[in-house]
Write a protein that holds these residues in place. Structure first.
Motif, PDB file in Angstrom:
ATOM      1  N   ARG A  15       0.819  -1.210   0.000  1.00  0.00           N
ATOM      2  CA  ARG A  15       0.000   0.000   0.000  1.00  0.00           C
ATOM      3  C   ARG A  15       0.856   1.265   0.000  1.00  0.00           C
ATOM      4  O   ARG A  15       0.343   2.350  -0.177  1.00  0.00           O
ATOM      5  CB  ARG A  15      -0.939   0.031   1.219  1.00  0.00           C
ATOM      6  CG  ARG A  15      -1.961  -1.106   1.251  1.00  0.00           C
ATOM      7  CD  ARG A  15      -2.923  -1.024   0.078  1.00  0.00           C
ATOM      8  NE  ARG A  15      -3.927  -2.085   0.090  1.00  0.00           N
ATOM      9  CZ  ARG A  15      -3.821  -3.232  -0.569  1.00  0.00           C
ATOM     10  NH1 ARG A  15      -2.751  -3.501  -1.292  1.00  0.00           N
ATOM     11  NH2 ARG A  15      -4.786  -4.121  -0.526  1.00  0.00           N
ATOM     12  N   ASP A  38      -0.922   4.777  -0.194  1.00  0.00           N
ATOM     13  CA  ASP A  38      -0.176   5.995   0.124  1.00  0.00           C
ATOM     14  C   ASP A  38       0.596   6.431  -1.112  1.00  0.00           C
ATOM     15  O   ASP A  38       1.558   5.781  -1.511  1.00  0.00           O
ATOM     16  CB  ASP A  38       0.785   5.731   1.282  1.00  0.00           C
ATOM     17  CG  ASP A  38       1.610   6.945   1.677  1.00  0.00           C
ATOM     18  OD1 ASP A  38       1.466   8.014   1.044  1.00  0.00           O
ATOM     19  OD2 ASP A  38       2.410   6.821   2.622  1.00  0.00           O
ATOM     20  N   PHE A  55     -10.136   5.419  -5.212  1.00  0.00           N
ATOM     21  CA  PHE A  55      -9.002   5.875  -4.404  1.00  0.00           C
ATOM     22  C   PHE A  55      -9.421   6.120  -2.954  1.00  0.00           C
ATOM     23  O   PHE A  55      -8.748   6.847  -2.233  1.00  0.00           O
ATOM     24  CB  PHE A  55      -8.440   7.181  -4.965  1.00  0.00           C
ATOM     25  CG  PHE A  55      -7.783   7.070  -6.310  1.00  0.00           C
ATOM     26  CD1 PHE A  55      -6.531   6.501  -6.445  1.00  0.00           C
ATOM     27  CD2 PHE A  55      -8.414   7.559  -7.448  1.00  0.00           C
ATOM     28  CE1 PHE A  55      -5.917   6.422  -7.683  1.00  0.00           C
ATOM     29  CE2 PHE A  55      -7.810   7.487  -8.692  1.00  0.00           C
ATOM     30  CZ  PHE A  55      -6.559   6.916  -8.812  1.00  0.00           C
ATOM     31  N   CYS A  58      -7.140   7.276   0.222  1.00  0.00           N
ATOM     32  CA  CYS A  58      -5.735   7.375  -0.210  1.00  0.00           C
ATOM     33  C   CYS A  58      -5.100   8.682   0.256  1.00  0.00           C
ATOM     34  O   CYS A  58      -5.768   9.695   0.446  1.00  0.00           O
ATOM     35  CB  CYS A  58      -5.632   7.285  -1.732  1.00  0.00           C
ATOM     36  SG  CYS A  58      -5.923   5.640  -2.395  1.00  0.00           S
ATOM     37  N   CYS A  78     -10.047  11.204   0.956  1.00  0.00           N
ATOM     38  CA  CYS A  78      -8.625  11.256   0.571  1.00  0.00           C
ATOM     39  C   CYS A  78      -7.970  12.523   1.109  1.00  0.00           C
ATOM     40  O   CYS A  78      -8.634  13.483   1.468  1.00  0.00           O
ATOM     41  CB  CYS A  78      -8.485  11.242  -0.954  1.00  0.00           C
ATOM     42  SG  CYS A  78      -8.819   9.652  -1.690  1.00  0.00           S
TER      43      CYS A  78
END
Length: 120
Positions: A15, A38, A55, A58, A78
Protein backbone atom coordinates in the motif's frame (compact mmCIF):
# COMPACT_ATOMS: atom_id res chain seq x y z
CA UNK A 1 7.01 2.47 -11.62
CA UNK A 2 4.55 1.67 -14.37
CA UNK A 3 0.86 1.01 -13.80
CA UNK A 4 1.23 -2.75 -14.38
CA UNK A 5 3.80 -2.99 -11.56
CA UNK A 6 1.62 -0.87 -9.28
CA UNK A 7 -1.42 -3.10 -9.85
CA UNK A 8 0.65 -6.24 -9.23
CA UNK A 9 2.18 -4.85 -6.04
CA UNK A 10 -1.17 -3.58 -4.76
CA UNK A 11 -2.79 -6.98 -5.34
CA UNK A 12 0.09 -8.54 -3.37
CA UNK A 13 -0.76 -6.29 -0.40
CA UNK A 14 1.60 -3.35 -0.83
CA UNK A 15 0.00 0.00 0.00
CA UNK A 16 3.02 2.30 0.25
CA UNK A 17 3.77 3.96 -3.08
CA UNK A 18 5.13 7.12 -1.49
CA UNK A 19 7.62 9.10 -3.61
CA UNK A 20 7.11 6.84 -6.65
CA UNK A 21 7.04 8.12 -10.22
CA UNK A 22 3.95 6.53 -11.79
CA UNK A 23 3.88 6.22 -15.56
CA UNK A 24 1.97 4.36 -18.25
CA UNK A 25 -1.50 5.39 -17.15
CA UNK A 26 -3.47 5.93 -20.32
CA UNK A 27 -7.07 4.82 -20.52
CA UNK A 28 -6.73 1.68 -18.42
CA UNK A 29 -9.60 -0.52 -19.67
CA UNK A 30 -10.71 -1.81 -16.27
CA UNK A 31 -11.75 0.01 -13.12
CA UNK A 32 -9.12 -0.22 -10.41
CA UNK A 33 -9.54 -0.27 -6.65
CA UNK A 34 -6.49 1.34 -5.03
CA UNK A 35 -8.24 2.19 -1.75
CA UNK A 36 -6.02 2.99 1.21
CA UNK A 37 -2.82 3.41 -0.80
CA UNK A 38 -0.18 6.00 0.12
CA UNK A 39 0.80 8.10 -2.90
CA UNK A 40 2.27 10.95 -0.83
CA UNK A 41 5.02 12.89 -2.61
CA UNK A 42 4.53 10.76 -5.72
CA UNK A 43 4.57 12.03 -9.30
CA UNK A 44 1.99 10.87 -11.82
CA UNK A 45 3.05 11.40 -15.42
CA UNK A 46 1.29 14.33 -17.10
CA UNK A 47 -1.56 13.42 -19.43
CA UNK A 48 -2.33 10.24 -17.47
CA UNK A 49 -6.00 9.23 -17.48
CA UNK A 50 -7.72 7.26 -14.71
CA UNK A 51 -11.27 5.97 -15.41
CA UNK A 52 -13.48 4.53 -12.69
CA UNK A 53 -10.64 4.13 -10.20
CA UNK A 54 -11.48 3.86 -6.51
CA UNK A 55 -9.00 5.88 -4.40
CA UNK A 56 -11.05 5.82 -1.17
CA UNK A 57 -8.92 6.84 1.83
CA UNK A 58 -5.73 7.38 -0.21
CA UNK A 59 -3.02 9.82 0.81
CA UNK A 60 -1.84 12.14 -1.98
CA UNK A 61 -0.21 14.67 0.37
CA UNK A 62 2.43 16.56 -1.63
CA UNK A 63 1.82 14.54 -4.81
CA UNK A 64 2.37 16.02 -8.27
CA UNK A 65 -0.84 15.38 -10.22
CA UNK A 66 -0.37 18.13 -12.81
CA UNK A 67 -2.28 17.61 -16.07
CA UNK A 68 -3.79 14.29 -14.93
CA UNK A 69 -7.41 13.47 -15.78
CA UNK A 70 -9.64 11.54 -13.38
CA UNK A 71 -13.00 10.39 -14.80
CA UNK A 72 -15.71 8.72 -12.69
CA UNK A 73 -13.23 8.16 -9.83
CA UNK A 74 -13.95 7.93 -6.11
CA UNK A 75 -11.75 10.09 -3.85
CA UNK A 76 -13.90 9.74 -0.72
CA UNK A 77 -11.92 10.68 2.42
CA UNK A 78 -8.62 11.26 0.57
CA UNK A 79 -5.88 13.67 1.50
CA UNK A 80 -4.87 15.94 -1.40
CA UNK A 81 -3.32 18.64 0.78
CA UNK A 82 -0.16 20.28 -0.56
CA UNK A 83 -0.63 18.43 -3.88
CA UNK A 84 0.15 20.13 -7.15
CA UNK A 85 -3.06 20.14 -9.19
CA UNK A 86 -2.23 22.43 -12.13
CA UNK A 87 -4.59 21.59 -15.02
CA UNK A 88 -5.80 18.49 -13.17
CA UNK A 89 -9.31 17.43 -14.20
CA UNK A 90 -11.84 15.68 -11.97
CA UNK A 91 -14.76 14.69 -14.22
CA UNK A 92 -17.79 13.17 -12.48
CA UNK A 93 -15.64 12.29 -9.44
CA UNK A 94 -16.73 11.91 -5.84
CA UNK A 95 -14.59 14.10 -3.55
CA UNK A 96 -16.73 13.75 -0.41
CA UNK A 97 -14.68 14.25 2.73
CA UNK A 98 -11.50 14.88 0.76
CA UNK A 99 -9.00 17.36 2.20
CA UNK A 100 -7.65 19.74 -0.45
CA UNK A 101 -6.26 22.24 2.03
CA UNK A 102 -5.15 21.25 5.54
CA UNK A 103 -7.29 24.08 6.96
CA UNK A 104 -10.57 23.12 5.28
CA UNK A 105 -12.41 20.00 4.21
CA UNK A 106 -14.51 19.71 1.07
CA UNK A 107 -18.19 19.30 1.96
CA UNK A 108 -19.91 16.22 0.55
CA UNK A 109 -20.25 16.73 -3.19
CA UNK A 110 -20.21 14.84 -6.43
CA UNK A 111 -18.82 16.63 -9.45
CA UNK A 112 -21.02 16.02 -12.46
CA UNK A 113 -19.41 18.36 -14.96
CA UNK A 114 -15.80 18.76 -16.00
CA UNK A 115 -14.02 20.44 -13.14
CA UNK A 116 -10.50 21.73 -13.51
CA UNK A 117 -8.26 23.11 -10.78
CA UNK A 118 -5.80 25.70 -12.01
CA UNK A 119 -3.25 27.59 -9.94
CA UNK A 120 -3.55 31.33 -10.33
Amino acid sequence: MNIVDLIRDYRQGQRNFSSEHLSGVTNIPLPLDLSGADFSNSVVTSDSVFRGTKFTGCDFNGADLDSVTFMDCDFTDCNLSFSSLVDTQFINCNLSGTVLDPEAEVPPLRLRHPFTIENA
